[in-house]
Structure formats: C-alpha cells, structure tokens
Design a protein around this motif. Structure first.
Motif, short mmCIF file in Angstrom:
data_model
loop_
_atom_site.label_atom_id
_atom_site.label_comp_id
_atom_site.label_asym_id
_atom_site.label_seq_id
_atom_site.Cartn_x
_atom_site.Cartn_y
_atom_site.Cartn_z
N VAL A 70 -4.27 12.48 -20.47
CA VAL A 70 -5.03 11.53 -19.67
C VAL A 70 -5.78 10.56 -20.59
CG1 VAL A 70 -6.95 11.26 -18.04
CG2 VAL A 70 -5.23 13.04 -17.66
N ALA A 71 -6.46 11.09 -21.59
CA ALA A 71 -7.21 10.24 -22.52
C ALA A 71 -6.29 9.27 -23.24
CB ALA A 71 -7.97 11.11 -23.52
N GLU A 72 -5.13 9.74 -23.65
CA GLU A 72 -4.16 8.87 -24.34
C GLU A 72 -3.68 7.77 -23.42
OE1 GLU A 72 -1.27 11.68 -25.75
OE2 GLU A 72 -2.63 12.42 -27.32
N ALA A 73 -3.47 8.08 -22.15
CA ALA A 73 -3.03 7.05 -21.19
C ALA A 73 -4.11 5.99 -21.01
CB ALA A 73 -2.68 7.70 -19.85
N ILE A 74 -5.36 6.42 -20.95
CA ILE A 74 -6.46 5.47 -20.79
C ILE A 74 -6.56 4.59 -22.04
CG2 ILE A 74 -8.98 5.24 -20.60
CD1 ILE A 74 -8.86 7.89 -18.92
N GLU A 75 -6.51 5.22 -23.20
CA GLU A 75 -6.65 4.46 -24.45
C GLU A 75 -5.48 3.52 -24.67
OE1 GLU A 75 -7.39 7.45 -27.41
OE2 GLU A 75 -9.24 8.06 -26.41
N ALA A 76 -4.32 3.85 -24.12
CA ALA A 76 -3.13 3.01 -24.30
C ALA A 76 -3.09 1.82 -23.35
CB ALA A 76 -1.86 3.85 -24.12
N CYS A 77 -3.93 1.84 -22.33
CA CYS A 77 -3.86 0.74 -21.36
C CYS A 77 -4.38 -0.54 -21.99
CB CYS A 77 -4.62 1.08 -20.08
SG CYS A 77 -6.40 0.87 -20.16
N PRO A 78 -3.71 -1.64 -21.69
CA PRO A 78 -4.18 -2.91 -22.26
C PRO A 78 -5.52 -3.29 -21.64
CG PRO A 78 -2.31 -3.25 -20.77
CD PRO A 78 -2.55 -1.78 -20.87
N ALA A 79 -6.49 -3.53 -22.50
CA ALA A 79 -7.82 -3.90 -22.03
C ALA A 79 -8.18 -5.26 -22.59
CB ALA A 79 -8.83 -2.85 -22.47
N PRO A 80 -8.75 -6.11 -21.77
CA PRO A 80 -9.13 -7.45 -22.24
C PRO A 80 -10.22 -7.36 -23.30
CG PRO A 80 -9.73 -7.12 -19.92
CD PRO A 80 -9.08 -5.87 -20.38
N ASP A 81 -10.10 -8.17 -24.33
CA ASP A 81 -11.11 -8.22 -25.39
C ASP A 81 -12.40 -8.84 -24.85
OD1 ASP A 81 -9.39 -7.12 -27.23
OD2 ASP A 81 -8.65 -9.08 -27.91
N ASN A 82 -13.50 -8.31 -25.31
CA ASN A 82 -14.83 -8.86 -24.99
C ASN A 82 -15.12 -8.91 -23.49
OD1 ASN A 82 -15.36 -9.23 -27.73
ND2 ASN A 82 -14.30 -11.20 -27.70
N ALA A 83 -14.51 -8.05 -22.73
CA ALA A 83 -14.78 -7.98 -21.30
C ALA A 83 -14.93 -6.51 -20.92
CB ALA A 83 -13.67 -8.65 -20.50
N PRO A 84 -16.10 -5.91 -21.24
CA PRO A 84 -16.27 -4.47 -21.02
C PRO A 84 -16.04 -4.04 -19.57
CG PRO A 84 -18.07 -5.33 -22.35
CD PRO A 84 -17.26 -6.50 -21.90
N ARG A 85 -16.46 -4.85 -18.62
CA ARG A 85 -16.25 -4.52 -17.20
C ARG A 85 -14.76 -4.42 -16.90
NH1 ARG A 85 -14.87 -7.53 -12.73
NH2 ARG A 85 -15.71 -6.84 -10.73
N ASP A 86 -14.00 -5.41 -17.34
CA ASP A 86 -12.56 -5.41 -17.10
C ASP A 86 -11.87 -4.26 -17.81
OD1 ASP A 86 -12.91 -7.66 -15.53
OD2 ASP A 86 -12.33 -9.06 -17.12
N ALA A 87 -12.37 -3.93 -19.01
CA ALA A 87 -11.81 -2.79 -19.74
C ALA A 87 -12.07 -1.49 -18.99
CB ALA A 87 -12.40 -2.73 -21.15
N LEU A 88 -13.27 -1.34 -18.42
CA LEU A 88 -13.57 -0.14 -17.63
C LEU A 88 -12.68 -0.06 -16.39
CD1 LEU A 88 -17.45 0.25 -17.78
CD2 LEU A 88 -15.76 2.02 -18.26
N LEU A 89 -12.48 -1.18 -15.75
CA LEU A 89 -11.63 -1.18 -14.55
C LEU A 89 -10.18 -0.88 -14.90
CD1 LEU A 89 -13.20 -4.19 -12.61
CD2 LEU A 89 -13.51 -1.74 -12.17
#
Length: 192
Positions: A70-89
C-alpha cells in the motif's frame, strides 16, 4: 549460507507468506490451520515453524507485506510538485486503489487489529502508509504544530473507514469528495 541455500530459504518463506495470504483472505485467520498453510505452500509444518514462530507470526508477515505494498502504491503515484493538497488527494486515490487488491481491506483493516491488536497494527501502519500521510499533512498544514500527530491518526482512521465503506459498495467518488472537504476545512481552520 550459500547463495542457493539463501534463495531456497527465501523461496520457502515467500511460498508460506503467499499461501497464508490466500487462506487468510479466503477463510479468515481463525479458520485457517497451519497444516493447510503448509500443504498449500508445498512444505512441511516443520518448515513453516522453521520460518515462523507460529501462525500469528506468519499472519504478521502477511500484514507487513500488504502494508508495504500500500505504501509503495501511494509513493509511486504521480504527485504535483509544490502542491501539497493535490499530492495528498493523489495519495488518497492511490490508497483506495491499493486497498482494492483482493482481500487487502479485510487483512489490513479487519483481521489485523483483531489478531495482532490495535497497537501492533498501528505500528505497522505508522511505518508505511501513515508515514506518507504524516509527511503530506506536514507539507499542507505547516501550522499544525503539536496537532500534526493526532490529525494524522484521525485522518488515517477516516481513510480506513472510507476504504471499508467503498469495499462494501459505497460510492468511492463520494468519499473522495468528503476527503477534499476535510482537508480544505483543516487548512482553512489553521489559516485563521
């Protein structure tokens, strides 16, 4: 130990974990017997007890593997840079995706607390998905201070309940929208 012996040892251990996972998902922890696990893994009960102290230790290894996945799947998801809210979502969405793996919700959210106890289950989660959540909240809510730890635990529990509701047939989109409301409300509150 020679390389081939280490490889065989690891293959046997993994076969036991895989067989245990299948049986724990199909029958539950309480209804799964060690002779069944050994037979499903193609090894003797002696081999099972060589690798794991008991059924509970094998179950813990299964749960730890699922939590890592589960943790690896979360860490592998593409997250927008400098947008902590979007990264959390994005992480929340990846969490729900990861919990869709057959039996994972049951193993991590139902069986693990009942078998291993809440403290052990929380420790496993703290080393995996919860760690990522804490980092995301710290980035999004820099003013959280001492509330960061309780907020992490509360939101982790909310994610878990949402995952169980989704698996039970709840509409995922509704839960993802509720997470947006929760996160935005927290951010608004801390900005005041």
């Amino acid at each position: 130990m020679s390389r081939s012996n280490r490889e065989r040892t690891e293959q046997t251990r993994q076969a036991l974990i895989d067989a245990g996972r299948r049986l724990f998902v199909d029958k539950g922890y309480a209804e799964t017997a060690t002779p069944e696990i050994a037979a499903a893994a193609g090894v003797t009960r002696g081999a099972l007890y060589h690798h794991f102290e008991d059924k509970k230790a094998l179950f813990r290894a299964v749960v730890e593997g699922e939590a890592r996945a589960v943790a690896e799947a979360i860490e592998a998801c593409p997250a927008p840079d400098n947008a902590p809210r979007d990264a959390l979502l994005a992480g929340a969405s990846a969490y729900f995706d990861a919990l869709m793996a057959e039996g994972r919700t049951r193993l991590l959210l139902v069986e693990a607390p009942a078998v291993l106890g809440l403290a052990a289950t929380q420790a496993i989660d703290a080393d995996n998905a919860e760690m990522t959540l804490r980092a995301g909240l710290a980035a999004m809510l820099p003013g959280a201070g001492a509330a960061l730890e309780p907020l992490t635990l509360l939101l982790s529990a909310a994610f878990d309940r949402a995952a169980m509701a989704i698996e039970a047939g709840g509409e995922r989109r509704s839960y993802e929208e509720a997470i947006v409301v929760l996160l935005d409300s927290l951010a608004d509150h801390l900005r005041r």
